[in-house]
Design an enzyme around this catalytic site. Structure first.
Site, PDB file in Angstrom:
ATOM      1  N   GLU A  82       0.826  -1.209   0.000  1.00  0.00           N
ATOM      2  CA  GLU A  82       0.000   0.000   0.000  1.00  0.00           C
ATOM      3  C   GLU A  82       0.856   1.253   0.000  1.00  0.00           C
ATOM      4  OE1 GLU A  82      -3.593   2.035   2.676  1.00  0.00           O
ATOM      5  OE2 GLU A  82      -2.589   0.228   3.380  1.00  0.00           O
ATOM      6  N   GLU A 117     -12.753   2.565   4.206  1.00  0.00           N
ATOM      7  CA  GLU A 117     -11.763   2.787   5.260  1.00  0.00           C
ATOM      8  C   GLU A 117     -11.775   4.272   5.640  1.00  0.00           C
ATOM      9  OE1 GLU A 117      -7.404   0.886   6.049  1.00  0.00           O
ATOM     10  OE2 GLU A 117      -7.445   2.594   4.679  1.00  0.00           O
TER      11      GLU A 117
END
Length: 282
Positions: free
Chosen positions: A161, A262
């Site tokens: 990520e 998220e």
């Protein structure tokens, strides 16, 4: 909040991150709360920040909570240190943190296998004093290769990520090209081709990256997408990002995987932060 205009045309599948949403509830109550809000899929950061190898009873209890709620676990972080908190991962940090990450690899992979989870996120970690960048990057590649082999053993991908530089100034993985570069190095090292980019549109927008260009360039190497609006990291519709447009571009580019929610729910209970997403799409 009203439903987001145009969101119904994206045809994506949404999964709720239970490490940032429903945190007003104990961990084991969150899957049922997500299900009550209309979702059948959830994801998690590593839930035991102080225990890379938790008690088996803790693992069993979380699995039972997921199964009882009828929620599929779509994503799980490997141990990443204090998250949320000062850490941004553990795998590039020499010494105790790297050792904790390695101890966690098979635990996380086995838990993923037992829940049907096929995506494991390996957060890179911050630069630290007393270690050179080259030393940290070599350690990171070694640990990511170990993680990729464990993920392959259980039929999963390992995700890399990109975070954002304003909020994570000591993390070196703060752009889409840099994360994809690491993905390619891991795949070259293992020959498994199961490392993938985790495209978090909030982080990339915080970096000022061209999101349309990122999607066009890297959708084919993306294993998971996460979203939050910017500014504020709130629900879609609370900031400036055009999610119907962005998710439409993802679909057009061929991405048909999960979209991880998220974001921070704000001052309201988490269950009230999903009004932007019509119930049939959850």
């Amino acid at each position: 909040m009203a439903p987001l205009a145009g969101i119904g045309s994206t045809e994506h599948r949404f999964t709720v991150n239970l490490s940032i949403l429903f945190t007003e509830l104990p961990l084991l109550e969150r899957p049922a709360a997500a299900a009550a809000a209309g979702f059948s899929a959830v994801e998690l950061w590593w839930p035991w920040v102080d225990a890379p190898v938790p008690e088996q009873s803790d693992l069993d209890a979380l699995r039972k909570a997921l199964n009882s709620a009828g929620t599929k676990l779509t994503g799980l972080n490997f141990y990443a240190g204090q998250l949320p908190g000062p850490d941004r991962g553990a795998l590039s940090v020499p010494g105790a943190e790297s050792a904790k990450f390695r101890a966690n690899i098979d635990v996380a992979a086995d838990f993923a296998q037992s829940t049907g989870c096929t995506a494991l996120n390996a957060l890179y970690g911050n630069r630290v004093d007393g270690a050179s960048e080259a030393e940290q990057d070599a350690l990171a590649l070694e640990n990511l290769a170990l993680a990729a082999r464990a993920a392959d053993r259980v039929g999963a991908v390992v995700l890399v990520e990109a975070l954002n530089a304003p909020e994570s100034p000591r993390c070196p993985i703060v752009s889409a090209p840099r994360a994809v570069e690491v993905v390619e190095k891991v795949n070259a090292a293992t020959g498994l081709d199961n490392a993938r980019f985790l495209m978090d549109l909030y982080h990339l927008s915080m970096n000022g990256e061209d999101l349309h260009q990122v999607i066009a360039s890297y959708a084919d190497r993306t294993g998971h997408v996460q979203i939050a609006d910017n500014p504020g990291r709130g629900a879609p519709g609370t900031g400036d990002l055009d999610f119907p447009d962005l998710l439409g571009h993802l679909k057009q580019a061929g991405y048909d995987g999960w979209i991880g929610l998220e974001y921070k729910p704000g001052d309201t209970p988490s269950a009230e932060s999903f009004d932007w997403l019509p119930t049939p799409l959850r």
